[in-house]
Design an enzyme around this catalytic site. Structure first.
Site, PDB file in Angstrom:
ATOM      1  CG  HIS A 155      -2.018  -1.033   1.135  1.00  0.00           C
ATOM      2  ND1 HIS A 155      -3.314  -0.721   0.837  1.00  0.00           N
ATOM      3  CD2 HIS A 155      -1.994  -2.379   1.282  1.00  0.00           C
ATOM      4  CE1 HIS A 155      -4.045  -1.814   0.807  1.00  0.00           C
ATOM      5  NE2 HIS A 155      -3.267  -2.851   1.085  1.00  0.00           N
ATOM      6  CG  ASP A 359       0.015   9.191   0.931  1.00  0.00           C
ATOM      7  OD1 ASP A 359      -0.090   8.021   1.283  1.00  0.00           O
ATOM      8  OD2 ASP A 359      -0.646  10.129   1.425  1.00  0.00           O
TER       9      ASP A 359
END
Ligand code: GDG
Length: 463
Positions: A155, A359
């Protein structure tokens, strides 16, 4: 007869119906396909056990937990996962807290979970492993002779080769990923970094079919950009809230930031960008309030305590400098708000400020877009360090390190003509629709099922 789906993630919903994007999506996928969902137990055990504990529930799939002792939690979770791998993957090698016991604890927990899995897995099962907590899992399973297909979805960003070399365990890091059959990453840029790292590795080899070979292991790497359940979000956002959650003046504007309290999210840089905007703002233009909602996270890790102090000081200083008796420019809220409050806030905001330094994807960017009124949408300001920027090119893309760039984008967002806001929003909404979370899950599971043969059968003896 196809085998079952086994999902392994750090957290699972153990009580009541799941809430939150990814958890709901995995719940729905398992309900549709059946299977088993495994995650860490919420209470500490005195002694580590060698069997999973079933979790009672009403679902159409099974759930089970593995336990952790307090020491394991400290070394495996807070230590190696969150004080080594998290900073490593977010370009913060300066924050690496390397202690030998962290790596030992991480390997030991993964080896134990693998032993438990090996007891229950069948050769046709598909094991879908989530995230950086379980990088060694496939390698451990192969050592135990497990031939089932094992896939990893990371992720968070895949680190650059130069950062990987800062790890004491850098050789193992390469072997960990290579032992999976399929490695799913968020973006094409992540895939490029991963391929580049293996290309540079002395034993790495690119096969003609696009797969990667390291010693005797062959794996496939692909991007699977994660998304949200955009339709449900848009539907919730259409319902007007029962009360005004922010109480700002009718002529004032709302700028919204929503992030876990984490140094990767660039919140101090965002505050400095907002401060630049305030410094240049025309005193006659409407007042804008930056509401920063920041649920605390990993509070016992030192780097997380430091960022809290930094943000408290920074917001106090900016409010002292620019505030008026009836206007507080920054509202810094260090707690989580319920989803029923969050969604109307997204819709009320004129600007969504999503400016992480690094991110994996950033789901807030997609949620903000999904919650807008298409006739009068707010503007998304998005960092080029977020994985979402690879797809959401109609946002105002900024360099999060550059306070003036962020300040200019805030100004541009607050003054953008309606037509431009509408057309940018329509294009962004298309991206949200195209990266639906359920489709994302199905694509990964199908790709894992399509892996030619269980890796253990293809594996050559390293020699
Ligand atoms: C990791 C990767 C990747 C936040 N505050 C509140 C709240 N939230 C919800 C948001 C959103 C989620 O938390 C945060 O997701 P992000 O994607 O923004 O970030 P991470 O937590 O760092 O997630 C990231 C993601 O995994 C998925 O692959 O995109 O890159 O770092 O859903 O809405 N929800 C509520 N109250 C809050 O105060 N209810």
């Amino acid at each position: 007869m196809p085998g079952r789906l086994i999902v392994l993630s750090n957290r699972i919903p153990t009580e009541g119906p799941p809430s939150g994007g990814l958890v709901v999506a995995l719940h729905e996928l398992l309900a549709e396909r059946g299977g088993l969902w495994i995650g860490a137990a919420s209470d500490f055990a005195d002694e580590p056990s060698e069997t999973f504990q079933p979790v009672a529930g009403e679902e159409r799939y099974e759930k089970a937990t593995f336990d952790l002792t307090e020491d394991e939690h400290a070394d495996y979770y807070l230590g190696y996962a969150n004080s080594v791998l998290w900073p490593l993957c977010h370009h913060r090698t300066d924050l690496l807290a390397m202690e030998r016991r962290y790596a030992d604890g991480y390997r030991a927990v993964n080896a134990r979970v693998a032993r438990m899995l090996a007891q229950i897995v069948g050769p046709e099962d598909r094991i879908w492993v989530h995230d950086y907590h379980f990088l060694p899992l496939a390698l451990e399973l192969r050592r135990l002779g497990v031939a089932a297909r094992v896939g990893m979805f990371l992720h968070i960003p895949f680190p650059a080769a130069a950062d990987i070399s800062a790890l004491t365990e850098s050789d193992e890091f390469y072997q960990w990923f290579a032992a999976f059959d399929l490695v799913g990453l968020q973006t094409e840029a992540d895939v490029a970094r991963c391929l580049d790292a293996y290309r540079r590795h002395p034993s790495g080899e690119m096969l003609l079919d696009g797969r990667v070979k390291l010693d005797g292991s062959i794996f496939k790497v692909r991007s699977f950009p994660i998304g949200i359940d955009g339709k449900t979000f848009a539907d919730i956002a259409k319902t007007p809230p029962a009360h005004d959650p922010v109480h700002i003046r009718a002529d004032a504007r709302l700028i919204l930031g929503v992030d876990r309290l984490d140094y990767s999210k660039g919140i101090p840089h965002r505050f400095r960008g907002f401060s630049t905007y305030l410094a240049r703002r025309d005193p006659c233009s409407p007042r804008a309030t930056l509401l920063q909602i920041t649920p605390p996270s990993r509070e016992s890790v030192m780097a997380y305590q430091e960022i809290t102090r930094e943000l408290e000081a920074l917001s106090g200083r900016i409010n002292g400098q620019y505030g008026e008796i009836d206007w507080t420019p920054i509202r810094f809220v260090v707690r989580s708000v319920p989803r029923e409050t969050l969604v109307p806030l997204y819709r009320m905001a004129s600007v969504g400020l999503v400016t992480p330094l690094a991110d994996g994807m950033n789901l807030v960017a997609k949620e903000f877009v999904a919650a807008q009124d298409p006739d009068d949408p707010g503007v998304l300001v998005l960092s080029r360090g977020a994985g979402a920027a690879e797809q959401m090119t109609d946002a105002l893309i900024v360099n999060p390190y550059d306070a003036e760039d962020v300040g200019d984008a805030i100004e541009k967002g607050l003054t953008m003509p309606l037509e431009e806001r509408r057309s940018r929003h329509a294009a962004l909404m298309e991206v949200v629709r195209n990266t639906d979370i359920f489709e994302w899950g199905n694509r990964f599971i199908d790709a894992l099922g399509a892996v030619k043969k269980p890796a253990a059968q293809m594996r050559e003896t390293p020699g």
